[in-house]
Design a protein around this motif. Structure first.
Motif, PDB file in Angstrom:
ATOM      1  N   THR A 193       1.045  -0.943  -0.211  1.00 42.49           N
ATOM      2  CA  THR A 193      -0.092   0.426  -0.218  1.00 42.49           C
ATOM      3  C   THR A 193       0.851   1.465   0.295  1.00 42.49           C
ATOM      4  N   ALA A 194       2.303   1.206   0.025  1.00 39.65           N
ATOM      5  CA  ALA A 194       3.067   2.091   0.043  1.00 39.65           C
ATOM      6  C   ALA A 194       4.423   1.494  -0.211  1.00 39.65           C
ATOM      7  N   VAL A 195       5.199   2.398  -1.235  1.00 40.50           N
ATOM      8  CA  VAL A 195       6.693   2.363  -1.497  1.00 40.50           C
ATOM      9  C   VAL A 195       7.881   3.062  -1.040  1.00 40.50           C
ATOM     10  N   PHE A 196       8.819   2.793  -0.206  1.00 38.68           N
ATOM     11  CA  PHE A 196      10.117   3.597   0.441  1.00 38.68           C
ATOM     12  C   PHE A 196      10.358   3.260  -0.715  1.00 38.68           C
ATOM     13  N   ALA A 197      10.853   4.796  -1.896  1.00 44.87           N
ATOM     14  CA  ALA A 197      11.997   4.580  -2.614  1.00 44.87           C
ATOM     15  C   ALA A 197      13.486   4.624  -2.253  1.00 44.87           C
ATOM     16  N   VAL A 198      14.199   4.417  -2.533  1.00 48.78           N
ATOM     17  CA  VAL A 198      15.903   4.760  -2.056  1.00 48.78           C
ATOM     18  C   VAL A 198      15.770   5.936  -2.312  1.00 48.78           C
ATOM     19  N   ASN A 199      15.564   7.181  -3.789  1.00 47.77           N
ATOM     20  CA  ASN A 199      15.860   7.875  -4.261  1.00 47.77           C
ATOM     21  C   ASN A 199      14.210   8.278  -5.167  1.00 47.77           C
ATOM     22  N   ASP A 200      14.520   9.806  -5.530  1.00 46.05           N
ATOM     23  CA  ASP A 200      13.173  10.411  -5.649  1.00 46.05           C
ATOM     24  C   ASP A 200      13.036   9.891  -7.266  1.00 46.05           C
ATOM     25  N   MET A 201      14.397   9.318  -8.320  1.00 40.63           N
ATOM     26  CA  MET A 201      14.717   9.179  -8.853  1.00 40.63           C
ATOM     27  C   MET A 201      13.632   7.661  -9.129  1.00 40.63           C
ATOM     28  N   ARG A 202      14.230   6.850  -8.546  1.00 39.45           N
ATOM     29  CA  ARG A 202      13.106   5.450  -8.061  1.00 39.45           C
ATOM     30  C   ARG A 202      11.652   5.855  -8.149  1.00 39.45           C
ATOM     31  N   ALA A 203      11.097   7.092  -7.136  1.00 40.23           N
ATOM     32  CA  ALA A 203      10.041   7.321  -6.192  1.00 40.23           C
ATOM     33  C   ALA A 203       9.045   7.366  -7.924  1.00 40.23           C
ATOM     34  N   LEU A 217       7.241   7.527  -0.983  1.00 40.19           N
ATOM     35  CA  LEU A 217       7.882   8.057  -0.483  1.00 40.19           C
ATOM     36  C   LEU A 217       9.390   8.227  -0.765  1.00 40.19           C
ATOM     37  N   GLY A 218      10.480   9.253  -1.639  1.00 41.50           N
ATOM     38  CA  GLY A 218      11.137   9.217  -1.662  1.00 41.50           C
ATOM     39  C   GLY A 218      12.194   9.429  -0.743  1.00 41.50           C
ATOM     40  N   PHE A 219      13.238  10.498  -1.279  1.00 44.07           N
ATOM     41  CA  PHE A 219      14.798  10.940  -0.726  1.00 44.07           C
ATOM     42  C   PHE A 219      15.288  10.927  -1.225  1.00 44.07           C
ATOM     43  N   ASP A 220      15.969  12.315  -0.492  1.00 46.51           N
ATOM     44  CA  ASP A 220      16.507  13.896  -1.514  1.00 46.51           C
ATOM     45  C   ASP A 220      15.899  14.887  -1.774  1.00 46.51           C
ATOM     46  N   ASP A 221      14.483  14.924  -1.818  1.00 49.60           N
ATOM     47  CA  ASP A 221      14.229  15.879  -2.500  1.00 49.60           C
ATOM     48  C   ASP A 221      14.566  16.246  -3.369  1.00 49.60           C
ATOM     49  N   ALA A 222      15.273  15.916  -4.491  1.00 50.86           N
ATOM     50  CA  ALA A 222      16.039  16.507  -5.727  1.00 50.86           C
ATOM     51  C   ALA A 222      15.048  16.790  -7.515  1.00 50.86           C
ATOM     52  N   GLY A 223      15.238  17.426  -8.141  1.00 53.39           N
ATOM     53  CA  GLY A 223      14.825  17.784  -9.653  1.00 53.39           C
ATOM     54  C   GLY A 223      13.559  17.903  -9.279  1.00 53.39           C
ATOM     55  N   SER A 224      12.340  17.201  -9.867  1.00 52.46           N
ATOM     56  CA  SER A 224      11.499  18.234 -10.103  1.00 52.46           C
ATOM     57  C   SER A 224      10.779  17.121  -9.110  1.00 52.46           C
ATOM     58  N   ALA A 225      10.397  16.819  -7.691  1.00 53.85           N
ATOM     59  CA  ALA A 225      10.308  16.555  -6.840  1.00 53.85           C
ATOM     60  C   ALA A 225       9.184  16.652  -5.930  1.00 53.85           C
ATOM     61  N   GLY A 226       9.538  18.593  -6.509  1.00 53.22           N
ATOM     62  CA  GLY A 226       8.092  19.590  -5.732  1.00 53.22           C
ATOM     63  C   GLY A 226       7.914  20.164  -6.449  1.00 53.22           C
ATOM     64  N   HIS A 227       7.614  20.120  -7.599  1.00 50.27           N
ATOM     65  CA  HIS A 227       7.103  20.548  -8.849  1.00 50.27           C
ATOM     66  C   HIS A 227       5.065  20.570  -8.799  1.00 50.27           C
ATOM     67  N   GLY A 228       4.834  21.029  -9.116  1.00 47.42           N
ATOM     68  CA  GLY A 228       3.163  20.873  -8.726  1.00 47.42           C
ATOM     69  C   GLY A 228       2.702  19.277  -8.961  1.00 47.42           C
ATOM     70  N   ARG A 229       3.311  19.227  -9.837  1.00 48.79           N
ATOM     71  CA  ARG A 229       2.536  18.038 -10.475  1.00 48.79           C
ATOM     72  C   ARG A 229       2.972  16.546  -9.840  1.00 48.79           C
ATOM     73  N   MET A 230       3.620  16.248  -9.422  1.00 49.93           N
ATOM     74  CA  MET A 230       4.861  15.424  -9.279  1.00 49.93           C
ATOM     75  C   MET A 230       4.185  15.174  -6.950  1.00 49.93           C
ATOM     76  N   GLU A 231       4.891  16.797  -7.121  1.00 50.00           N
ATOM     77  CA  GLU A 231       4.157  16.478  -5.285  1.00 50.00           C
ATOM     78  C   GLU A 231       5.142  15.456  -4.124  1.00 50.00           C
ATOM     79  N   LEU A 232       5.770  15.217  -4.571  1.00 53.40           N
ATOM     80  CA  LEU A 232       6.663  13.699  -3.853  1.00 53.40           C
ATOM     81  C   LEU A 232       6.758  13.981  -2.927  1.00 53.40           C
ATOM     82  N   SER A 233       6.838  13.108  -1.684  1.00 53.73           N
ATOM     83  CA  SER A 233       6.977  12.967   0.061  1.00 53.73           C
ATOM     84  C   SER A 233       8.666  12.491  -0.490  1.00 53.73           C
TER      85      SER A 233
END
Lengths: 358, 358
Positions: free
Chosen positions: A248-258, A279-295
């Motif tokens: 029900t949840a995936v914790f990725a080793v980094n944002d690219m994988r997430a 859930l990702g790791f790093d907070d890099a690239g487009s992670a924070g973009h409005g279309r992604m909104e990656l935690s």
DNA sequence: CTGAAAGCGCTTACAG
DNA sequence: CTGAAAGCGCTTACAG
């Protein structure tokens, strides 16, 4: 092809000739040594301008038996996080009058070893690792105690490290998912590894899961996103994500994988975060973009890069005497919209309070 | 701090001593010269292994009066496109036994000139520009005819260029938007420029607009995304995007900018592509991600990087004699989901057929 | 096939 | 304050 050669740059000898002085004196003004007569200095400077002289650093490095080049070993420049760190390092490094030479680990076969060897032959003053594959461990032998190494946002069994506490970061991530009601939380790793846990993030993940009485499970995904590998066995990704035991949840080793799993999930009709939290790791690239909104777990990139450069430069100046240092900076759980509460949770989780206080 | 020094690496002299041979002979086997007795070769090799000898390339470079270092000038490593190209270049370069040294143009004040100067002092064999600010033009004087320069995915008034036909790319992009019914198509540039058009993409944009009898209009957006600058005057971005003369489509100078405006537009309630079409350039990073689906002009990254390295290496070998070359590769309009038909178009467009056939 | 000598372009004591 | 000399670690003719 007509081969008119490139112009041979003027040497210190040419400058001396034009200024009617000795090479020593020219060298003195170039290096800004004290005790040069102002008028002499002027004459030299005039000659330098006239000839458009530029110091040959290669020669200087040879006689000084040291270079002002830092080698940086990059796992993958296509990873925005590594690229951003490399950029920052380039900036801080330039401010200290160092140049940067880099090699990236080719993904095919022989890893970074060849690149590291060449940088060592170029007598780089120190090495900065932005990623440590298993090969970085082999590199230890190659490097011996020739130059200091610092591991940035990764670590090995030797050398200084400048990173966040990755295990704690993973723990924080998993704790959050558990609080949100998730139990089937899987880890998405970078590549299948033969060792039990490939990195601290995976270790932290396993710690957290085990502490909560949950079953850790690591998967990898092929480049094309079609195949998953779990415990050495490959299967269609759809079977994994849509099967009975699906996460029900995936914790990725980094944002690219997430971002990769997010894309795959949604292609399979599994909305993120409704059907799957990511859930990702790093907070890099487009992670924070409005279309992604990656935690994600955000790393303090600027401070990491600055401290890494400082640490390496201090090592270079200070010799190999002291013990490897471990600088751990703070991280931050960035809650955005790729994670949500899981409502079908039925079982109670006994060890949970302990986990939270950890 | 205890300063036990790093080990001083063995020299060719040490190897000669251990092998009981002359430096010349050792040098001969290191360089794989012909005419060394097999037994001698073995003795040298044994000594090399025993001492863990590594060639000092700094010394070699000095005597050979050339290096095997390529300098690469990076505008912004945080731009996924540049990072990807840099990565590819690193790979191709390593295959040819060259190392890469890079500098990135600091955004504050003095541009890449300082970095270029330092790379020149390090006697790089050639320069690869991944981006050319106005400063690259100044760099011309700095570089003179010391080393060859090639411009990758950008160009200047000198040096070889390896890129796509950027003007044609822009033309293709705009033509598509026009076909889709857009008339108010604006260009989103990287930074306000004093010159009329800052780059070929903007030029191609203006060409296409003018050819269609449409008014070209360039805007820039501040880092925080709050302020827009048009023709030197700054105003709130909301006024621009929601005002009476608002664009129905934006053609961004690259994908980073495209993603930025997409985010801003949607924050303002302007859905992409329903209320605003966005078209990028490069096809890098997350542009193709399922959440982005950015329409863009895709560049053939791998071929660009390969050709750039080949071109530079050939220049290095061939001297400065021949004229600068201009290698133009093909591009591709990637239609994804950030662009849509605009239905309120009322006016007829006379010159349109001509534009299409261009 | 091997080795002695000169030299790449600098810096670094040291003498004057 | 200036300059002659030695040397950094290699490569490159050239002699033997």
């Amino acid at each position: 092809m007509a081969t008119q050669p490139y112009v041979r740059p003027p040497t210190i000898h040419d400058v001396a000739r034009v200024a009617k002085l000795s090479k020593s004196t020219v060298s003195n003004v170039i290096r800004n040594a004290v005790g040069v007569h102002p008028a002499t200095r002027e004459r030299v400077q005039a000659a330098i301008v006239e000839l458009d002289y530029q110091t040959n650093i290669v020669a200087r490095q040879l006689v000084q038996q040291r270079t002002s080049i830092l080698g940086i070993v990059i796992g993958d420049l296509a990873d925005p996080f590594q690229a951003e760190i490399a950029k920052l390092i380039g900036g801080f490094t330039a401010a200290l009058s160092y140049q940067v030479m880099f090699c990236n680990a080719p993904s095919d076969g022989n890893p970074e070893a060849e690149g590291i060897r060449r940088m060592l032959e170029h007598r780089v003053a120190g090495l900065l690792f932005l990623s440590c594959r298993a090969a970085a461990e082999q590199a230890r032998h190659l490097i011996g105690s020739r130059v200091p190494s610092v591991f940035v946002c990764c670590s090995a069994g030797w050398g200084d490290v400048v990173s966040i506490d990755e295990r704690a970061g993973a723990l924080t991530a998993i704790s959050h998912l558990i609080v949100e009601g998730h139990r089937a939380i899987w880890h998405l790793a970078d590549a299948p590894s033969d060792s039990r846990y490939a990195c601290d993030r995976e270790l932290g993940y396993a710690d957290a899961m085990l502490a909560a009485g949950l079953q850790p499970r690591t998967l990898c995904i092929s480049r094309d996103g079609e195949t998953a590998t779990i415990g050495g066995v490959a299967m269609p990704i759809a079977d994994v994500l849509l099967g009975d035991e699906r996460p029900t949840a995936v914790f990725a080793v980094n944002d690219m994988r997430a971002l990769q799993i997010m894309q795959i999930a949604e292609r399979l009709g599994l909305g993120v975060p409704d059907k799957l939290s990511v859930l990702g790791f790093d907070d890099a690239g487009s992670a924070g973009h409005g279309r992604m909104e990656l935690s994600t777990i955000a790393q303090p990139k600027e401070q990491l890069a600055q401290l890494a450069v400082d640490t390496l430069v201090r090592r270079i100046a200070g010799g190999a005497g002291t013990e490897p240092a471990r600088h751990l900076l703070g991280f931050q759980l960035m809650l955005r919209r790729s994670t949500a509460t899981h409502h079908q949770a039925t079982e109670r989780l006994e060890s949970f309070p302990a986990l939270l206080s950890a």
